[in-house]
Design an enzyme around this catalytic site. Structure first.
Site, PDB file in Angstrom:
ATOM      1  N   ARG A  21       0.681  13.170   7.682  1.00  0.00           N
ATOM      2  CA  ARG A  21      -0.188  12.829   8.817  1.00  0.00           C
ATOM      3  C   ARG A  21      -0.854  11.471   8.613  1.00  0.00           C
ATOM      4  O   ARG A  21      -1.599  11.009   9.481  1.00  0.00           O
ATOM      5  CB  ARG A  21      -1.276  13.888   8.992  1.00  0.00           C
ATOM      6  CG  ARG A  21      -0.776  15.293   9.296  1.00  0.00           C
ATOM      7  CD  ARG A  21      -0.238  15.424  10.679  1.00  0.00           C
ATOM      8  NE  ARG A  21       0.241  16.789  10.943  1.00  0.00           N
ATOM      9  CZ  ARG A  21       0.894  17.132  12.044  1.00  0.00           C
ATOM     10  NH1 ARG A  21       1.165  16.242  12.975  1.00  0.00           N
ATOM     11  NH2 ARG A  21       1.305  18.381  12.221  1.00  0.00           N
TER      12      ARG A  21
ATOM     13  N   ASP B   8       3.562  13.758  -2.710  1.00  0.00           N
ATOM     14  CA  ASP B   8       2.196  13.970  -3.181  1.00  0.00           C
ATOM     15  C   ASP B   8       1.931  12.861  -4.176  1.00  0.00           C
ATOM     16  O   ASP B   8       2.786  12.541  -5.015  1.00  0.00           O
ATOM     17  CB  ASP B   8       2.041  15.342  -3.830  1.00  0.00           C
ATOM     18  CG  ASP B   8       0.571  15.675  -4.098  1.00  0.00           C
ATOM     19  OD1 ASP B   8      -0.287  15.231  -3.314  1.00  0.00           O
ATOM     20  OD2 ASP B   8       0.283  16.384  -5.080  1.00  0.00           O
ATOM     21  N   SER B   9       0.779  12.260  -4.063  1.00  0.00           N
ATOM     22  CA  SER B   9       0.486  11.109  -4.903  1.00  0.00           C
ATOM     23  C   SER B   9      -0.989  11.104  -5.248  1.00  0.00           C
ATOM     24  O   SER B   9      -1.812  11.765  -4.610  1.00  0.00           O
ATOM     25  CB  SER B   9       0.861   9.805  -4.178  1.00  0.00           C
ATOM     26  OG  SER B   9       0.221   9.727  -2.918  1.00  0.00           O
TER      27      SER B   9
ATOM     28  N   PHE C 186      -5.131   1.392   1.032  1.00  0.00           N
ATOM     29  CA  PHE C 186      -6.018   2.473   1.436  1.00  0.00           C
ATOM     30  C   PHE C 186      -6.322   3.310   0.200  1.00  0.00           C
ATOM     31  O   PHE C 186      -5.831   3.032  -0.891  1.00  0.00           O
ATOM     32  CB  PHE C 186      -5.383   3.321   2.540  1.00  0.00           C
ATOM     33  CG  PHE C 186      -4.065   3.959   2.175  1.00  0.00           C
ATOM     34  CD1 PHE C 186      -3.995   5.285   1.801  1.00  0.00           C
ATOM     35  CD2 PHE C 186      -2.882   3.233   2.211  1.00  0.00           C
ATOM     36  CE1 PHE C 186      -2.784   5.877   1.465  1.00  0.00           C
ATOM     37  CE2 PHE C 186      -1.664   3.813   1.882  1.00  0.00           C
ATOM     38  CZ  PHE C 186      -1.619   5.138   1.493  1.00  0.00           C
ATOM     39  N   GLY C 187      -7.117   4.347   0.356  1.00  0.00           N
ATOM     40  CA  GLY C 187      -7.462   5.188  -0.782  1.00  0.00           C
ATOM     41  C   GLY C 187      -8.234   4.421  -1.842  1.00  0.00           C
ATOM     42  O   GLY C 187      -9.249   3.796  -1.550  1.00  0.00           O
TER      43      GLY C 187
ATOM     44  N   ASP D 194      -7.070   1.819  -3.526  1.00  0.00           N
ATOM     45  CA  ASP D 194      -6.375   0.554  -3.785  1.00  0.00           C
ATOM     46  C   ASP D 194      -7.301  -0.614  -4.117  1.00  0.00           C
ATOM     47  O   ASP D 194      -6.958  -1.451  -4.950  1.00  0.00           O
ATOM     48  CB  ASP D 194      -5.505   0.172  -2.578  1.00  0.00           C
ATOM     49  CG  ASP D 194      -4.216   0.970  -2.518  1.00  0.00           C
ATOM     50  OD1 ASP D 194      -3.902   1.691  -3.482  1.00  0.00           O
ATOM     51  OD2 ASP D 194      -3.513   0.870  -1.488  1.00  0.00           O
TER      52      ASP D 194
ATOM     53  N   LYS E  41       3.400  -5.118  -2.891  1.00  0.00           N
ATOM     54  CA  LYS E  41       2.899  -3.779  -3.186  1.00  0.00           C
ATOM     55  C   LYS E  41       4.038  -2.760  -3.174  1.00  0.00           C
ATOM     56  O   LYS E  41       4.154  -1.923  -4.072  1.00  0.00           O
ATOM     57  CB  LYS E  41       1.822  -3.373  -2.186  1.00  0.00           C
ATOM     58  CG  LYS E  41       1.240  -1.990  -2.483  1.00  0.00           C
ATOM     59  CD  LYS E  41       0.255  -1.527  -1.432  1.00  0.00           C
ATOM     60  CE  LYS E  41      -0.254  -0.134  -1.770  1.00  0.00           C
ATOM     61  NZ  LYS E  41      -1.113   0.438  -0.715  1.00  0.00           N
TER      62      LYS E  41
ATOM     63  N   HIS F 260       3.421   2.894  -6.978  1.00  0.00           N
ATOM     64  CA  HIS F 260       3.974   4.214  -7.262  1.00  0.00           C
ATOM     65  C   HIS F 260       4.827   4.721  -6.107  1.00  0.00           C
ATOM     66  O   HIS F 260       5.916   5.246  -6.297  1.00  0.00           O
ATOM     67  CB  HIS F 260       2.843   5.191  -7.570  1.00  0.00           C
ATOM     68  CG  HIS F 260       1.803   5.310  -6.492  1.00  0.00           C
ATOM     69  ND1 HIS F 260       1.247   4.218  -5.849  1.00  0.00           N
ATOM     70  CD2 HIS F 260       1.209   6.391  -5.917  1.00  0.00           C
ATOM     71  CE1 HIS F 260       0.359   4.628  -4.965  1.00  0.00           C
ATOM     72  NE2 HIS F 260       0.328   5.941  -4.979  1.00  0.00           N
ATOM     73  N   ARG F 261       4.336   4.527  -4.889  1.00  0.00           N
ATOM     74  CA  ARG F 261       5.107   4.979  -3.719  1.00  0.00           C
ATOM     75  C   ARG F 261       6.357   4.118  -3.535  1.00  0.00           C
ATOM     76  O   ARG F 261       7.421   4.620  -3.167  1.00  0.00           O
ATOM     77  CB  ARG F 261       4.227   4.957  -2.470  1.00  0.00           C
ATOM     78  CG  ARG F 261       4.893   5.596  -1.240  1.00  0.00           C
ATOM     79  CD  ARG F 261       3.885   5.885  -0.130  1.00  0.00           C
ATOM     80  NE  ARG F 261       2.933   6.893  -0.576  1.00  0.00           N
ATOM     81  CZ  ARG F 261       1.653   6.638  -0.886  1.00  0.00           C
ATOM     82  NH1 ARG F 261       1.169   5.400  -0.771  1.00  0.00           N
ATOM     83  NH2 ARG F 261       0.851   7.592  -1.306  1.00  0.00           N
TER      84      ARG F 261
END
Length: 207
Positions: free
Chosen positions: A8, A74-75, A162-163, A165, A185, A190-191
């Site tokens: 989402r 999931d991260s 975001f988060g 970062d 980035k 990781h993503r």
């Protein structure tokens, strides 16, 4: 191939679309495009202690709803001084009773910095972790893991991402993940690493 990206988060969707953009004949759809309404059941899809198990749980749920090949991730952030916390609880790290979004991110960052108060830079090592799970009918789950080392800084830097970062320093560039241009980035995050591995698998199938 039509592939459902089961999240989402508009931020995640944008990053994943960029990372998978070079895969031939891949049609990505998000949950809105697949007409999957929000459900209270979504709040219980990450009950496990590992990123991999949570990613598989989410991908299986949305695959069962839609029948589409589905990828979910999931991260989170693992901080050495906190014994690997917040880890799988990264999104729910700080006490919070509001909605998801920027305010929750800010609360999580404040909580993290309070836990690290007084620690010198060399004691603030961390890593981002992402597990991306692909679920398809008739196939065993495939899970792709990506990690990105970093260090926690007190002052937020950068307007991207975001988060966490703005508080996680990319050791290679010397900038935070919020300061990196999207292309950089996605190459080092990781993503980017997890979904880059997924992209390679999908490319091999198309040849």
């Amino acid at each position: 191939m039509k592939l459902l990206v089961a999240t989402r988060s508009s931020h995640k969707i944008a990053e994943i679309r960029d990372i998978l953009a070079g895969v031939p004949d891949l049609n990505l759809v998000d949950l809105d495009e697949a007409r999957v309404p929000r459900s209270p059941a979504e709040d219980d899809l990450e009950p496990h202690d590992t990123f991999e198990e949570n990613a598989i749980s989410k991908a299986r749920y949305y695959h069962a709803l839609t029948g589409l090949p589905t990828v979910a991730d999931d991260s989170g952030l693992e901080v050495e001084a906190l014994g690997g916390a917040p880890g799988v609880q990264s999104k729910r790290f700080a006490p919070w009773d509001g909605a998801d979004g920027l305010e929750r991110d800010l609360a999580n960052n404040r909580h993290l910095l309070s836990k690290l108060r007084g620690l010198p830079p060399e004691a603030r090592g961390a890593r981002y972790v992402c597990a991306a799970a692909l679920i398809e009918s008739g196939r065993s789950p495939l899970v792709f893991r990506g990690e990105a080392p970093g260090r926690i800084v007190d002052e937020p830097r950068g307007n991207g991402g975001f988060g966490y970062d703005a508080h996680v320093l990319d050791l290679e560039s010397g900038g935070t993940y919020a300061e990196l241009p999207p292309e950089a980035k996605n190459a080092r995050s990781h993503r980017g690493r997890a979904f880059g591995a997924l992209a390679n698998t999908l490319r091999m199938r198309s040849t």
